[in-house]
Design a protein around this motif. Sequence first.
Motif, PDB file in Angstrom:
ATOM      1  N   HIS A  40      81.754  30.398 -28.985  1.00 45.27           N
ATOM      2  CA  HIS A  40      82.067  31.753 -28.641  1.00 45.27           C
ATOM      3  C   HIS A  40      80.789  32.506 -28.164  1.00 45.27           C
ATOM      4  O   HIS A  40      79.862  32.313 -28.974  1.00 45.27           O
ATOM      5  N   PRO A  41      81.041  33.289 -27.280  1.00 46.81           N
ATOM      6  CA  PRO A  41      79.834  33.994 -26.589  1.00 46.81           C
ATOM      7  C   PRO A  41      78.860  34.803 -27.896  1.00 46.81           C
ATOM      8  O   PRO A  41      77.726  34.959 -27.760  1.00 46.81           O
ATOM      9  N   ALA A  42      79.651  35.464 -28.720  1.00 49.58           N
ATOM     10  CA  ALA A  42      79.068  36.066 -29.921  1.00 49.58           C
ATOM     11  C   ALA A  42      78.790  35.227 -31.337  1.00 49.58           C
ATOM     12  O   ALA A  42      77.749  35.199 -31.685  1.00 49.58           O
ATOM     13  N   ASP A  43      79.673  34.513 -31.634  1.00 47.99           N
ATOM     14  CA  ASP A  43      79.589  33.645 -32.871  1.00 47.99           C
ATOM     15  C   ASP A  43      78.915  31.985 -32.647  1.00 47.99           C
ATOM     16  O   ASP A  43      78.676  31.509 -33.611  1.00 47.99           O
ATOM     17  N   GLU A  44      79.056  31.676 -31.406  1.00 47.60           N
ATOM     18  CA  GLU A  44      78.612  30.524 -30.891  1.00 47.60           C
ATOM     19  C   GLU A  44      79.587  29.511 -31.624  1.00 47.60           C
ATOM     20  O   GLU A  44      80.691  29.467 -31.511  1.00 47.60           O
ATOM     21  N   ARG A  45      78.975  28.816 -32.906  1.00 48.21           N
ATOM     22  CA  ARG A  45      79.556  27.638 -33.500  1.00 48.21           C
ATOM     23  C   ARG A  45      80.376  28.045 -34.940  1.00 48.21           C
ATOM     24  O   ARG A  45      80.897  27.623 -35.328  1.00 48.21           O
ATOM     25  N   HIS A  46      79.745  29.266 -35.080  1.00 48.03           N
ATOM     26  CA  HIS A  46      80.429  30.061 -36.400  1.00 48.03           C
ATOM     27  C   HIS A  46      81.884  30.249 -36.378  1.00 48.03           C
ATOM     28  O   HIS A  46      82.511  30.478 -35.463  1.00 48.03           O
TER      29      HIS A  46
ATOM     30  N   GLN B 299      78.631   6.772 -42.625  1.00 43.23           N
ATOM     31  CA  GLN B 299      78.705   8.011 -42.940  1.00 43.23           C
ATOM     32  C   GLN B 299      78.648   8.916 -41.707  1.00 43.23           C
ATOM     33  O   GLN B 299      79.383  10.063 -41.549  1.00 43.23           O
ATOM     34  N   ARG B 300      77.522   8.508 -41.039  1.00 46.61           N
ATOM     35  CA  ARG B 300      77.275   9.489 -39.672  1.00 46.61           C
ATOM     36  C   ARG B 300      78.470   9.541 -38.791  1.00 46.61           C
ATOM     37  O   ARG B 300      78.867  10.526 -38.302  1.00 46.61           O
ATOM     38  N   ALA B 301      79.292   8.403 -38.831  1.00 45.79           N
ATOM     39  CA  ALA B 301      80.463   8.567 -37.887  1.00 45.79           C
ATOM     40  C   ALA B 301      81.397   9.471 -38.090  1.00 45.79           C
ATOM     41  O   ALA B 301      82.020   9.725 -37.333  1.00 45.79           O
ATOM     42  N   GLU B 302      81.395   9.854 -39.370  1.00 52.13           N
ATOM     43  CA  GLU B 302      82.394  10.793 -39.785  1.00 52.13           C
ATOM     44  C   GLU B 302      81.863  12.082 -40.039  1.00 52.13           C
ATOM     45  O   GLU B 302      82.472  13.158 -39.710  1.00 52.13           O
ATOM     46  N   ALA B 303      80.684  12.297 -40.473  1.00 48.86           N
ATOM     47  CA  ALA B 303      79.881  13.540 -40.771  1.00 48.86           C
ATOM     48  C   ALA B 303      79.523  14.313 -39.467  1.00 48.86           C
ATOM     49  O   ALA B 303      79.747  15.451 -39.301  1.00 48.86           O
ATOM     50  N   VAL B 304      78.996  13.490 -38.408  1.00 48.12           N
ATOM     51  CA  VAL B 304      78.690  14.233 -37.147  1.00 48.12           C
ATOM     52  C   VAL B 304      80.097  14.302 -36.162  1.00 48.12           C
ATOM     53  O   VAL B 304      80.396  13.474 -35.639  1.00 48.12           O
ATOM     54  N   VAL B 305      80.424  15.391 -36.099  1.00 49.00           N
ATOM     55  CA  VAL B 305      81.827  16.002 -35.674  1.00 49.00           C
ATOM     56  C   VAL B 305      81.465  15.722 -34.012  1.00 49.00           C
ATOM     57  O   VAL B 305      82.160  15.636 -33.111  1.00 49.00           O
ATOM     58  N   TYR B 306      80.287  16.686 -33.792  1.00 55.02           N
ATOM     59  CA  TYR B 306      79.806  16.706 -32.275  1.00 55.02           C
ATOM     60  C   TYR B 306      78.365  16.313 -32.043  1.00 55.02           C
ATOM     61  O   TYR B 306      77.569  16.492 -32.940  1.00 55.02           O
ATOM     62  N   ALA B 307      78.272  15.513 -30.877  1.00 53.64           N
ATOM     63  CA  ALA B 307      76.802  15.067 -30.759  1.00 53.64           C
ATOM     64  C   ALA B 307      75.866  15.905 -30.504  1.00 53.64           C
ATOM     65  O   ALA B 307      74.663  15.683 -30.869  1.00 53.64           O
TER      66      ALA B 307
ATOM     67  N   GLY C 134      79.322  23.571 -22.335  1.00 50.86           N
ATOM     68  CA  GLY C 134      78.994  22.187 -22.594  1.00 50.86           C
ATOM     69  C   GLY C 134      78.132  21.803 -21.654  1.00 50.86           C
ATOM     70  O   GLY C 134      78.367  21.870 -20.657  1.00 50.86           O
ATOM     71  N   ARG C 135      77.265  20.613 -22.204  1.00 53.32           N
ATOM     72  CA  ARG C 135      76.260  19.984 -21.275  1.00 53.32           C
ATOM     73  C   ARG C 135      76.122  18.758 -21.882  1.00 53.32           C
ATOM     74  O   ARG C 135      75.903  18.344 -23.198  1.00 53.32           O
ATOM     75  N   HIS C 136      76.063  17.981 -20.591  1.00 53.84           N
ATOM     76  CA  HIS C 136      75.703  16.364 -21.242  1.00 53.84           C
ATOM     77  C   HIS C 136      74.244  16.061 -21.552  1.00 53.84           C
ATOM     78  O   HIS C 136      74.209  14.962 -22.320  1.00 53.84           O
ATOM     79  N   GLU C 137      73.517  16.917 -20.984  1.00 49.57           N
ATOM     80  CA  GLU C 137      72.113  16.691 -21.233  1.00 49.57           C
ATOM     81  C   GLU C 137      71.706  17.090 -22.910  1.00 49.57           C
ATOM     82  O   GLU C 137      72.301  17.873 -23.490  1.00 49.57           O
ATOM     83  N   GLU C 138      70.762  16.286 -23.175  1.00 52.74           N
ATOM     84  CA  GLU C 138      70.320  16.643 -24.634  1.00 52.74           C
ATOM     85  C   GLU C 138      69.828  17.943 -24.817  1.00 52.74           C
ATOM     86  O   GLU C 138      69.138  18.476 -23.831  1.00 52.74           O
ATOM     87  N   VAL C 139      70.285  18.698 -25.802  1.00 55.97           N
ATOM     88  CA  VAL C 139      69.481  20.023 -26.189  1.00 55.97           C
ATOM     89  C   VAL C 139      68.425  19.771 -27.028  1.00 55.97           C
ATOM     90  O   VAL C 139      68.588  19.642 -28.608  1.00 55.97           O
ATOM     91  N   LEU C 140      67.174  19.619 -26.786  1.00 59.90           N
ATOM     92  CA  LEU C 140      66.056  19.035 -27.625  1.00 59.90           C
ATOM     93  C   LEU C 140      65.291  20.458 -28.103  1.00 59.90           C
ATOM     94  O   LEU C 140      64.955  21.507 -27.405  1.00 59.90           O
ATOM     95  N   LEU C 141      64.622  20.272 -29.212  1.00 57.07           N
ATOM     96  CA  LEU C 141      63.774  21.266 -29.639  1.00 57.07           C
ATOM     97  C   LEU C 141      62.368  21.024 -29.227  1.00 57.07           C
ATOM     98  O   LEU C 141      62.146  19.856 -29.015  1.00 57.07           O
TER      99      LEU C 141
ATOM    100  N   MET D 120      83.651  19.499 -26.784  1.00 59.13           N
ATOM    101  CA  MET D 120      84.258  20.322 -27.887  1.00 59.13           C
ATOM    102  C   MET D 120      85.408  21.244 -26.836  1.00 59.13           C
ATOM    103  O   MET D 120      85.450  21.306 -26.020  1.00 59.13           O
ATOM    104  N   PRO D 121      86.464  21.321 -27.794  1.00 61.16           N
ATOM    105  CA  PRO D 121      87.829  21.958 -27.178  1.00 61.16           C
ATOM    106  C   PRO D 121      87.529  23.402 -26.425  1.00 61.16           C
ATOM    107  O   PRO D 121      86.638  24.070 -26.982  1.00 61.16           O
ATOM    108  N   GLU D 122      88.129  23.710 -25.658  1.00 56.06           N
ATOM    109  CA  GLU D 122      88.154  25.114 -24.998  1.00 56.06           C
ATOM    110  C   GLU D 122      88.028  26.090 -26.166  1.00 56.06           C
ATOM    111  O   GLU D 122      89.220  26.406 -26.791  1.00 56.06           O
ATOM    112  N   GLY D 123      87.382  27.245 -26.187  1.00 55.24           N
ATOM    113  CA  GLY D 123      87.188  28.222 -27.174  1.00 55.24           C
ATOM    114  C   GLY D 123      86.498  27.712 -28.251  1.00 55.24           C
ATOM    115  O   GLY D 123      86.205  28.846 -29.249  1.00 55.24           O
ATOM    116  N   ARG D 124      86.129  26.604 -28.700  1.00 51.86           N
ATOM    117  CA  ARG D 124      85.149  26.474 -29.718  1.00 51.86           C
ATOM    118  C   ARG D 124      84.094  26.904 -29.696  1.00 51.86           C
ATOM    119  O   ARG D 124      83.388  27.489 -30.735  1.00 51.86           O
TER     120      ARG D 124
END
Length: 441
Positions: free
Chosen positions: A302-308, A281-289, A24-31, A296-300
């Motif tokens: 995954h090194p292979a699946d990432e967020r899947h 709506q955004r307050a509910e739909a956006v689970v993580y910033a 996890g990182r506090h910096e924005e991950v920008l495209l 994100m909790p520990e283990g969320r």
Amino acid sequence: MTEPQDRQGDQDIDGFFSTARVTGRHEEVLLTDESFRAYLPDPDDPDVVQWRGLGYEEFSRRKRSPDFVQELLASWQELYDQPFVGVTSDGVVRDDVHRLRPVDMPDAAPVRAAEQLLDALTADERKQFCHPVDASEWRAWSNPEFVIHRVGLRLEELNEPAVRAVLDMVRASLSPEGFERLEEAMALNGFLGDLVGLPALMNDRSYWVSLFGVPSLHGAWGWQVFGHHVAVSFVSVAGRHVVAPVFLGAEPALSDDARPPLFDARERLAIELASSLTTEQRAEAVVYASVLDPAMPEGRLHPADERHVAGAFHDNRVIPYEGLRADALSEDQWRVLRAIVEDFFLLLTEPQRKLALQEVDDHRDETWFAWYGATDGSQPFYLRVHSPVVLAELDHHAGVWLANKLPARFHVHTTLRLPNGNDYGRAYVQQLVAGPEAADD
């Protein structure tokens, strides 16, 4: 190797993965506007050179040796050894959501094509190719480029008439646009192999194919194709088609017009929906910033699946609903969400797709939309659409063969499952075996 996304403290896990993808990182991950070509490995990079000239057998043997990979494989084997239950939201399979309704006039084309394929194979090839319709081998698929389970026949080891017969069966079973997408995903694998100088390892025939059951109009049978960035399970039960689980991905998915973009239309729909959300709506739909939100909790991650959460070997995973329930969407927003789901169902022929979408409509009030990341398209994102009858994910990933250590739009993984036991058409097969009364209950 160009590494514009490096930051101090990142460490390699096994030569392919760095800790950046799971930290996890506090910096924005920008495209950025950078092309995937900014992350191509140097032709003399030893991390690539070591694999040059190897086929899948030797590559897989070497790739399995690191401790990290051994631990990963052990965890996947433990999941594979479990009896099939199906993905659920709470550990309890609902038996009221997948009701088999036989099709009055089943499509004969897939059956004919499968029979022609069987005729094109030798007796020994047929022994490797054919499995019972309820075989555990359905669940042996995986999406890395190294082989975990050998199931069926390897396309690159078949003669040309047999390969053509395999592709004819796949084409006959899917919609024209769905087959085009599958074929493009396989072609992008070959494109990646050429980009990094490893065409013997990654090409458009680096795939296993199997047949399950006996092809028939009114019985239960199917086929499966799987390999790097492609895993598709097709089942026909009394003429009703299921295409799930599906894993489709690409690195690079956006390829500077060298190949057609694989998921661009779906991503544009996703951003259209996300950007239309109201503050509430955004307050509910956006689970993580962000896709690397330190909340994100520990283990969320995954090194292979990432967020899947619904990838290979997760046939029995308990996946709670999260995000915004679809009954809070406007009619216009629901239409966009439905269009996203329809794109996940693209492999189904149009009549079969309509049947699947009707089930999605029937469970609109039990459908959830979850989003990780900014909603304006400025960041990589993860989305999930989840209901009792569908679980669909799209995730931007860090590089494996490319050097981007943070998620980017040019490496995409997607999954599709049918929760509550209908992956591999299992719920339908059980009802077919049990008789008409079971389907009508």
